[in-house]
Design a protein around this motif. Structure first.
Motif, short mmCIF file in Angstrom:
data_model
loop_
_atom_site.label_atom_id
_atom_site.label_comp_id
_atom_site.label_asym_id
_atom_site.label_seq_id
_atom_site.Cartn_x
_atom_site.Cartn_y
_atom_site.Cartn_z
N ASP A 1 5.78 -17.07 43.65
CA ASP A 1 5.42 -15.95 42.80
C ASP A 1 4.01 -15.49 43.14
O ASP A 1 3.08 -16.29 43.22
CB ASP A 1 5.50 -16.35 41.33
CG ASP A 1 6.94 -16.53 40.86
OD1 ASP A 1 7.85 -16.11 41.60
OD2 ASP A 1 7.15 -17.10 39.78
N PRO B 1 8.30 -12.27 42.91
CA PRO B 1 8.84 -13.40 43.69
C PRO B 1 8.96 -13.03 45.16
O PRO B 1 9.58 -12.02 45.51
CB PRO B 1 10.21 -13.64 43.05
CG PRO B 1 10.58 -12.35 42.40
CD PRO B 1 9.30 -11.67 42.02
N THR C 1 11.86 -17.07 37.52
CA THR C 1 10.48 -16.65 37.30
C THR C 1 10.23 -16.55 35.81
O THR C 1 10.98 -15.86 35.11
CB THR C 1 10.23 -15.28 37.96
OG1 THR C 1 10.44 -15.38 39.36
CG2 THR C 1 8.80 -14.81 37.69
#
Length: 555
Positions: free
Chosen positions: A49, A43, A391
């Motif tokens: 990402d 990230p 994430t």
């Protein structure tokens, strides 16, 4: 008439004037630096990402489809200091992923030796295992500047020659010469890195005798900074300025994006962990191997822009399933984010005081009620708090801050080496030696940079190395730097907590291993501290203050 026609054909009369019997061959090199088994996307604030094994693989498949004459390489530390998904399983998922990502060749950095010679041999064997016995395809390790290499390791070469598009490319590996100082003493066995320049030049000549037309060096050396005119400096630049005959030199190790031409050689380095990768294009005359043209593009591999490689995702899933119930456990909270980056914005925390450094050293000092604690910034590898942006596949829950959760997975990501807290008694003069060494590389970033607890110190970066520390005081109640002065003479006595790597002389610190008491692992003490103190609210307290010309600038 038939004979005349044959003569015309033989002489080439009637052929187009611009015909090229040997057109240039276009070669492509794909390269990441200091990957550190970043199997999952990273990230990145303001970007999203980035990277990860499956995402990089998707990008590289497209790159290879555009130009099949491709070589994929990296220059050391592709595993070691790794996130839990690799480190919990002895780095096996990292090397399996590298095979599936299509790597052709790698060299050794210091972190490849983190678990010692026997483990490194296992990774070399795994990388070179025949097709069908492991996922993906085998790749080769090369390093030309390791004395006693073959007495300790098998399956490693000085160089490897690849034939790509009819052109023979020689790839020579170079390990950073200071590597043994950066791992636990003894982890190199009897291997001794030698001067990279003569080793590289010798290997280049040997590769040429073996038929190499294009010469490439993969070096675990990087750019460490830029002067006031914007010129890069560091071991990578020194190496490039002193070797000859290479067409491309790939750097590594320092998390700096750089490209330039030195000695008519393309020299480059990427950001670490797949934050960027380099796509190098060169045009080669196949008759003599002369490079006619070359270019480099740094690519940010956005996870949102591709469909991740499903085969790599499937390979990683069983490992992930074993870890999820263990590492997803929330052990505490923080009212503020606790990043790896320091108060000067250095992402790896090696220039200034950092929140993660403060918390880790506080945990060490609190656990054993010592006067002071010191740890090297090179041992702190990640943020302690979960990222605010969720994430997929990490070991953090979705949340809305504040507070910021701290999971067991994040604790281990900060401290992946399994280091142990050690305690000992030192005098004030020895304490000063520790602090002096901690800032001895400044203004250059270095993993030896000391994070501290129980004291605050000021140093003059423009003073000679060894005479930089100008003031040391104890931390007062609440952590402020308003306590009494610390006696830095041999007449005083203090208790100190440090990690076992430093105690054994790692990063160039004094070797005091015979005097220490070994305690619990650092990650366990950090988890205990967070759990007992939650929610924690660390702040930059001025524990490390720089004066003089050349100080890093606090944010």
């Amino acid at each position: 008439m038939a004979a005349a026609a044959s003569l015309i054909l033989l002489l080439g009369f009637g052929a187009p004037a611009d015909a090229e019997p040997n057109p240039p061959v276009e070669l492509q090199f794909l390269n990441v630096s200091d990957w550190h088994a970043q199997l999952d996307p990273l990230p990145v604030t303001g970007v999203g990402d980035v990277g990860g094994a499956a995402v990089l693989s998707a990008y590289w498949k497209a790159d290879r489809a555009a130009n099949p004459n491709t070589l994929t390489l990296t220059a050391g530390d592709a595993f070691g200091a790794s996130p839990p998904l690799a480190s919990f399983f002895d780095e096996v998922p990292a090397v399996q992923a590298m095979r599936m990502m299509g790597f052709d060749v790698d060299t050794f950095g210091n972190h490849n030796f983190d678990r010692g010679i026997d483990h490194l041999q296992q990774m070399i064997d795994l990388a070179g295992a025949p097709t069908g016995t492991q996922p993906g395809e085998p790749f080769q390790y090369v390093s030309a500047n390791l004395r006693n290499r073959d007495d300790n390791l098998t399956g490693v070469k000085d160089f490897e020659i690849f034939e790509i598009g009819g052109v023979k490319v020689g790839v020579i590996g170079i390990t950073n010469p200071e590597a043994p100082e950066l791992v636990f003493p003894g982890n190199f066995g009897t291997i001794e890195p030698t001067n990279p320049v003569p080793a590289a030049n010798k290997a280049r000549v040997q590769a040429m005798k073996a038929g190499a037309q294009v010469l490439v060096a993969i070096t675990h050396m990087g750019v460490t900074g830029f002067d006031q005119d914007g010129n890069a400096f560091g071991p990578l630049i020194d190496f490039a300025e002193n070797v000859g005959g290479f067409d491309i030199i790939f750097g590594d190790h320092t998390n700096v994006e750089f490209s330039g031409t030195i000695n008519d050689t393309l020299v480059l380095e990427n950001r670490s962990k797949g934050r960027t990768y380099a796509k190098v294009q060169i045009s080669v005359d196949p008759r003599n191997g002369r490079v006619l043209d070359r270019s480099v593009e740094f690519v940010t591999p956005l996870a949102s822009a591709v469909i991740p490689d499903p085969d790599i995702q499937a390979m990683l899933q069983p490992y992930r399933a074993q870890l999820t119930p263990i590492l997803s456990e929330v052990v505490g909270q923080s009212t503020v984010p606790i990043p790896r980056s320091d108060s000067c914005g250095r992402v790896d925390g090696r220039l200034c005081e950092s929140l993660v450094g403060d918390v880790v050293t506080d945990a060490m000092r609190t656990a054993y009620d010592t006067d002071f604690a010191i740890t090297n910034s090179g041992g702190l590898r990640d943020a302690l708090t979960c990222p605010a942006a969720d994430t997929p596949n990490d070991f953090c829950p979705p949340f809305t801050p504040p507070p910021f959760p701290i999971t067991r997975g994040q604790v281990i990501a900060v401290l992946p080496f399994g280091n142990i807290v050690t305690t000992l008694t030192i005098d004030g003069a020895e304490l000063k030696t520790y602090l002096e060494h901690g800032v001895s590389a400044m203004p250059g970033a270095n993993g030896r940079f000391a994070q501290v607890s129980g004291l605050c110190f000021t140093y003059d970066v423009s003073a000679p190395v060894g005479s930089r520390v100008t003031q040391v005081v104890r931390q007062a109640e609440g952590g402020s730097c308003t306590g009494p002065p610390v006696d830095l003479t041999s007449a005083s006595s203090y208790s100190l907590a440090i990690n076992d790597f430093m105690a054994a002389g790692g990063d160039g610190y004094p070797n005091v291993f015979s005097r220490i008491v070994t305690r619990a692992t650092m990650d366990q003490e950090l988890e205990n501290y967070v759990a007992a103190s939650t929610p924690i609210s660390p702040s930059i307290q001025g524990r490390i203050v720089c004066t003089g010309v050349g100080c890093p600038t606090p944010l």
